[in-house]
Design an enzyme around this catalytic site. Structure first.
Site, PDB file in Angstrom:
ATOM      1  N   GLU A  43       0.832  -1.206   0.000  1.00  0.00           N
ATOM      2  CA  GLU A  43       0.000   0.000   0.000  1.00  0.00           C
ATOM      3  C   GLU A  43       0.866   1.255   0.000  1.00  0.00           C
ATOM      4  O   GLU A  43       2.093   1.175   0.118  1.00  0.00           O
ATOM      5  CB  GLU A  43      -0.951  -0.044   1.207  1.00  0.00           C
ATOM      6  N   CYS A  52      -2.193  -4.894  -5.319  1.00  0.00           N
ATOM      7  CA  CYS A  52      -2.623  -6.170  -4.742  1.00  0.00           C
ATOM      8  C   CYS A  52      -1.505  -7.216  -4.811  1.00  0.00           C
ATOM      9  O   CYS A  52      -0.639  -7.170  -5.702  1.00  0.00           O
ATOM     10  CB  CYS A  52      -3.814  -6.736  -5.511  1.00  0.00           C
ATOM     11  N   GLU A  54      -1.663 -10.340  -5.750  1.00  0.00           N
ATOM     12  CA  GLU A  54      -1.682 -11.151  -6.975  1.00  0.00           C
ATOM     13  C   GLU A  54      -0.909 -10.459  -8.089  1.00  0.00           C
ATOM     14  O   GLU A  54      -0.162 -11.072  -8.835  1.00  0.00           O
ATOM     15  CB  GLU A  54      -3.114 -11.384  -7.460  1.00  0.00           C
ATOM     16  N   CYS A  85      -9.729  -9.575  -6.476  1.00  0.00           N
ATOM     17  CA  CYS A  85     -10.490  -8.424  -6.973  1.00  0.00           C
ATOM     18  C   CYS A  85     -10.603  -8.509  -8.497  1.00  0.00           C
ATOM     19  O   CYS A  85      -9.860  -9.232  -9.166  1.00  0.00           O
ATOM     20  CB  CYS A  85      -9.846  -7.114  -6.541  1.00  0.00           C
TER      21      CYS A  85
HETATM   22  N1  THU Z   1      -6.029  -6.922  -1.857  1.00  0.00           N
HETATM   23  C1  THU Z   1      -5.191  -7.835  -2.429  1.00  0.00           C
HETATM   24  O1  THU Z   1      -3.974  -7.780  -2.272  1.00  0.00           O
HETATM   25  N2  THU Z   1      -5.745  -8.799  -3.201  1.00  0.00           N
HETATM   26  C2  THU Z   1      -7.087  -8.950  -3.409  1.00  0.00           C
HETATM   27  O2  THU Z   1      -7.504  -9.825  -4.174  1.00  0.00           O
HETATM   28  C3  THU Z   1      -8.036  -8.090  -2.706  1.00  0.00           C
HETATM   29  C4  THU Z   1      -7.463  -6.918  -2.024  1.00  0.00           C
HETATM   30  C5  THU Z   1      -5.434  -5.870  -1.033  1.00  0.00           C
HETATM   31  C6  THU Z   1      -5.520  -4.480  -1.615  1.00  0.00           C
HETATM   32  C7  THU Z   1      -5.447  -3.628  -0.376  1.00  0.00           C
HETATM   33  O3  THU Z   1      -4.063  -3.451  -0.048  1.00  0.00           O
HETATM   34  C8  THU Z   1      -6.090  -4.481   0.692  1.00  0.00           C
HETATM   35  O4  THU Z   1      -6.101  -5.802   0.210  1.00  0.00           O
HETATM   36  C9  THU Z   1      -7.514  -4.053   1.043  1.00  0.00           C
HETATM   37  O5  THU Z   1      -8.287  -3.953  -0.096  1.00  0.00           O
END
Ligand code: THU
Length: 132
Positions: A43, A52, A54, A85
């Site tokens: 982040e 993310c 992935e 997501c």
């Molecule tokens: N996030 C992921 O890393 N992968 C996902 O498939 C869903 C969300 C992360 C993004 C963000 O840093 C945190 O989870 C909250 O959304």
């Protein structure tokens, strides 16, 4: 089931950088030659710049010379298993269909396995631009 892959995603989840959402995610990608490439969500104080887990795994794998993937394991903090997501589904789709193993950190909930094609039906890809 690929227990080794889930374990690697669970281990790397501890290195997630998620000071804003407090939602750490780990991902482990299995390539067609058996290599495992991991990723975590990263982040940023400028929120939209976060990435993310992935996507970090996919981008890292490509940088390491891999473009063919058989499976990705994703571990979220729970209590439910995480589902990728929409943006990450599209990024994965660029490299073809694969298995998605969705899990949570404690291991209490049974991981759920689906194919990307079922998680992202009627998707858009490079073939859709052929002949234009
Ligand atoms: N996030 C992921 O890393 N992968 C996902 O498939 C869903 C969300 C992360 C993004 C963000 O840093 C945190 O989870 C909250 O959304």
């Amino acid at each position: 089931m690929d227990d080794e892959l889930i374990e690697r995603a669970r281990e790397v989840q501890k290195r997630a950088y998620a000071p804003y959402s407090h939602f750490p995610v780990g991902a482990a990608l299995r390539t067609d030659d058996g290599t495992i490439v991991v990723g975590v969500n990263v982040e940023n104080a400028s929120y939209p710049l976060g990435c993310c887990a992935e996507r970090v795994a996919v981008y890292s794998a490509v940088a390491q010379g891999h473009q063919h993937f058989v499976r990705i394991a994703i571990v979220g903090p729970g209590p439910e298993v995480i589902t990728p997501c929409g943006g990450c589904r599209q990024v994965l789709r660029e490299f073809g269909d694969l298995e998605i193993v969705m899990a949570e950190a404690s291991g209490v909930k049974e991981p759920r396995i689906m194919r990307l094609e079922d998680l992202l039906p009627l998707s858009f890809g490079k073939g859709d631009m052929d002949g234009v």
